[in-house]
Motif scaffolding. Structure first.
Motif, PDB file in Angstrom:
ATOM      1  N   LYS A 104      52.171  -6.365  -8.248  1.00 29.22           N
ATOM      2  CA  LYS A 104      51.990  -4.945  -8.573  1.00 29.22           C
ATOM      3  C   LYS A 104      51.761  -4.735 -10.067  1.00 29.22           C
ATOM      4  O   LYS A 104      50.974  -3.878 -10.473  1.00 29.22           O
ATOM      5  N   ALA A 105      52.436  -5.529 -10.896  1.00 31.66           N
ATOM      6  CA  ALA A 105      52.267  -5.399 -12.347  1.00 31.66           C
ATOM      7  C   ALA A 105      50.826  -5.702 -12.753  1.00 31.66           C
ATOM      8  O   ALA A 105      50.273  -5.058 -13.656  1.00 31.66           O
ATOM      9  N   GLN A 127      48.273  -5.074 -11.036  1.00 28.42           N
ATOM     10  CA  GLN A 127      47.399  -4.035 -10.492  1.00 28.42           C
ATOM     11  C   GLN A 127      47.649  -2.655 -11.101  1.00 28.42           C
ATOM     12  O   GLN A 127      46.885  -1.722 -10.865  1.00 28.42           O
ATOM     13  N   SER A 128      48.721  -2.526 -11.866  1.00 29.11           N
ATOM     14  CA  SER A 128      49.098  -1.215 -12.409  1.00 29.11           C
ATOM     15  C   SER A 128      48.167  -0.784 -13.536  1.00 29.11           C
ATOM     16  O   SER A 128      47.627  -1.618 -14.271  1.00 29.11           O
ATOM     17  N   ASN A 129      48.031   0.526 -13.691  1.00 25.66           N
ATOM     18  CA  ASN A 129      47.263   1.061 -14.818  1.00 25.66           C
ATOM     19  C   ASN A 129      48.180   1.452 -15.973  1.00 25.66           C
ATOM     20  O   ASN A 129      47.755   2.096 -16.932  1.00 25.66           O
ATOM     21  N   LYS A 130      49.451   1.071 -15.859  1.00 28.11           N
ATOM     22  CA  LYS A 130      50.409   1.350 -16.925  1.00 28.11           C
ATOM     23  C   LYS A 130      51.139   0.071 -17.334  1.00 28.11           C
ATOM     24  O   LYS A 130      51.343  -0.826 -16.517  1.00 28.11           O
ATOM     25  N   LYS A 131      51.519   0.011 -18.611  1.00 26.12           N
ATOM     26  CA  LYS A 131      52.234  -1.137 -19.159  1.00 26.12           C
ATOM     27  C   LYS A 131      53.682  -0.740 -19.437  1.00 26.12           C
ATOM     28  O   LYS A 131      54.016   0.458 -19.484  1.00 26.12           O
ATOM     29  N   TYR A 156      59.815   1.134 -15.761  1.00 26.27           N
ATOM     30  CA  TYR A 156      58.559   0.445 -15.433  1.00 26.27           C
ATOM     31  C   TYR A 156      58.621  -0.135 -14.022  1.00 26.27           C
ATOM     32  O   TYR A 156      57.678   0.018 -13.240  1.00 26.27           O
ATOM     33  N   HIS A 160      58.232   2.525 -11.540  1.00 25.71           N
ATOM     34  CA  HIS A 160      56.806   2.872 -11.424  1.00 25.71           C
ATOM     35  C   HIS A 160      56.095   1.890 -10.491  1.00 25.71           C
ATOM     36  O   HIS A 160      55.338   2.299  -9.600  1.00 25.71           O
ATOM     37  N   LEU A 161      56.335   0.588 -10.680  1.00 30.13           N
ATOM     38  CA  LEU A 161      55.706  -0.416  -9.810  1.00 30.13           C
ATOM     39  C   LEU A 161      56.138  -0.212  -8.363  1.00 30.13           C
ATOM     40  O   LEU A 161      55.327  -0.317  -7.438  1.00 30.13           O
ATOM     41  N   GLU A 205      54.787   3.746  -7.301  1.00 24.95           N
ATOM     42  CA  GLU A 205      53.447   4.286  -7.550  1.00 24.95           C
ATOM     43  C   GLU A 205      52.313   3.278  -7.431  1.00 24.95           C
ATOM     44  O   GLU A 205      51.139   3.672  -7.456  1.00 24.95           O
ATOM     45  N   VAL A 206      52.652   2.001  -7.298  1.00 24.81           N
ATOM     46  CA  VAL A 206      51.599   0.991  -7.197  1.00 24.81           C
ATOM     47  C   VAL A 206      51.633   0.388  -5.799  1.00 24.81           C
ATOM     48  O   VAL A 206      52.590  -0.306  -5.437  1.00 24.81           O
TER      49      VAL A 206
END
Length: 213
Positions: free
Chosen positions: A70-71, A73-77, A87, A90-91, A94-95
């Motif tokens: 998932k990390a 593929q995420s659009n956030k760091k 974080y 979020h994974l 939202e991912v």
């Protein structure tokens, strides 16, 4: 089971390096070091999983490798969040996971997600514990055969060597002086006496002996 051929490791390390723009430089640098641990990366991942489960960093049914996938593929760091725990939330929330892609991944992709996921969970564990747990501590635990052991047992070792993980690493590799080796064995025996008060002294000594056997 991944076949850790040198070419596979080189390819995975290159890919993880390039992921710095996706997962951030801190995670990317740590994930590269994890990928370079092959073929013990699976053992390290299992140990990190056990501690992540114990601390609630990972929820029931979650895995290090899924977090790694998932990390990537995420659009956030992580830099987009105040804490690593945010974080991971979020994974988690939202991912979405492409299960077909996950289930049919190549060995290279399996190593990449293992390395990235291990890095994500290690940093979140450090945040939870309030101190750094360097990679040599995790590799020492793998050398000592802690994969498959409980998170409570692994956590007890981490607590016993907080601030002195170099000693743990050198103990696992048999590089300590005789005096320091005896002292370190005593630390582990004391830890197990507290962890397993119903075990006999002989049982505890045997358990510690097996760690470096």
């Amino acid at each position: 089971m991944i076949q850790f051929l040198p070419s596979l490791i080189t390819t995975a390390v290159s890919a993880v390096t390039q992921l710095a723009t996706v997962i951030g430089p801190v995670l990317s640098q740590l994930a590269v070091l994890v990928a370079e641990l092959a073929p013990v990366v699976d053992k390290v991942m299992l140990i990190v999983q056990a501690v992540g489960d114990l601390l609630g960093v990972l929820k029931p049914g979650e895995s290090v490798s899924v977090m790694g996938e998932k990390a990537t593929q995420s659009n956030k760091k992580p830099d987009d969040f105040t804490r690593y725990s945010d974080y991971i939330d979020h994974l988690r929330q939202e991912v979405p996971l492409d299960k077909e892609k996950f289930d049919n991944a190549s060995d290279v992709d399996k190593l990449i997600r293992a390395a990235v996921g291990t890095a994500v969970v290690i940093k979140t564990i450090e945040e939870h514990k309030g101190f750094e747990i360097p990679l040599n501590a995790w590799t020492a635990l793998a050398t000592m055969g802690f994969e498959g052991k409980s998170g409570k047992e692994v956590g007890a070792v981490i607590g016993a060597f907080k601030g002195d993980f170099t000693t743990l690493s050198e103990y696992a590799k048999g590089e300590l002086s005789v005096k320091k080796d005896i002292e370190t064995t005593s630390v582990l025996e004391s830890m197990y006496k507290e962890l397993e008060p119903n075990s006999s002294g002989a049982e505890i000594k045997e358990k510690v002996t097996q760690l470096v056997g």
